[in-house]
Design a protein around this motif. Structure first.
Motif, short mmCIF file in Angstrom:
data_model
loop_
_atom_site.label_atom_id
_atom_site.label_comp_id
_atom_site.label_asym_id
_atom_site.label_seq_id
_atom_site.Cartn_x
_atom_site.Cartn_y
_atom_site.Cartn_z
N TYR A 197 0.86 -1.19 0.00
CA TYR A 197 0.00 0.00 0.00
C TYR A 197 0.90 1.24 0.00
CZ TYR A 197 -3.19 -3.69 1.16
OH TYR A 197 -3.91 -4.86 1.12
N GLN A 257 -3.67 6.86 1.25
CA GLN A 257 -4.97 6.66 0.60
C GLN A 257 -5.16 5.19 0.24
OE1 GLN A 257 -6.06 5.92 -2.70
NE2 GLN A 257 -8.05 6.90 -2.76
N LYS A 258 -4.13 4.53 -0.23
CA LYS A 258 -4.22 3.10 -0.56
C LYS A 258 -4.42 2.28 0.71
CE LYS A 258 -3.45 3.40 -5.01
NZ LYS A 258 -4.62 3.46 -5.87
N GLU A 266 -12.33 8.55 -4.64
CA GLU A 266 -12.24 7.10 -4.53
C GLU A 266 -12.83 6.61 -3.21
OE1 GLU A 266 -9.06 3.58 -5.62
OE2 GLU A 266 -8.32 5.62 -5.39
#
Length: 173
Positions: free
Chosen positions: A46, A50-51, A113
């Motif tokens: 990651y 954000q991931k 997202e």
């Protein structure tokens, strides 16, 4: 839901960390510690905060669906009342301060997202409710009952469940 791969284990640990401490409070060191892996490994799977948030939310989504809804191939059917009971148990044990998806959107209001993840999660939950209850004409009402329960839970707990069950009974009559 059992985390089998390294990425799933990291996502499961991040989910727990975000649920316990929110999204704003934790720096990279705390997330590394919570993930149970080195910083290098965390960023390998990651590569951005954000991931990490997205992975935690996706893991949470799958776990929620698994915990709330009986598998489609199960021999017994679930009632709306049983589902609301399961939601209240989920809230009590996994989300006593409220929906993690809403918290993520509040922490990252401009992240499309994360907003899409919230919308997809809620949409799938309502699709499952409609399928279980066999009430396609009542999707909006089922959404309000579900969201009402999850949003009211932090302040009203068992009263929120009782109210949701009363509304569900009226809907099913």
């Amino acid at each position: 839901m059992k985390a089998n791969t390294t990425s799933q284990k990291i996502a499961a640990n991040l989910e727990q960390a975000f649920a316990a401490s929110g999204f704003a409070e934790q720096g990279v060191d705390a997330l590394r510690d919570a993930s149970g892996v080195s910083l290098r490994t965390l960023y390998k799977y990651y590569p951005s905060r954000q991931k990490m948030v997205m992975a935690a939310l996706e893991y949470r989504h799958q776990r929620y669906l698994q915990d709330i809804f009986t598998p489609p191939d199960a021999t017994s059917e679930q009632s709306l009342s049983e589902i609301l009971e399961a939601v209240s148990q989920w809230m009590q044990h996994n989300a006593p301060t409220g929906c993690l998806f809403h918290s993520a959107v509040a922490a990252y209001p401009n992240d499309e997202e994360i907003l899409h993840m919230l919308q997809a999660h809620k949409h799938e939950v309502i699709e499952r409710l409609v399928a279980v209850c066999k009430m396609p004409q009542a999707a909006g009402e089922l959404a309000i009952i579900h969201e009402g329960l999850t949003q009211a839970w932090p302040t009203h707990k068992e009263q929120a469940l009782a109210g949701a069950k009363r509304l569900a009974k009226l809907l099913c009559e």
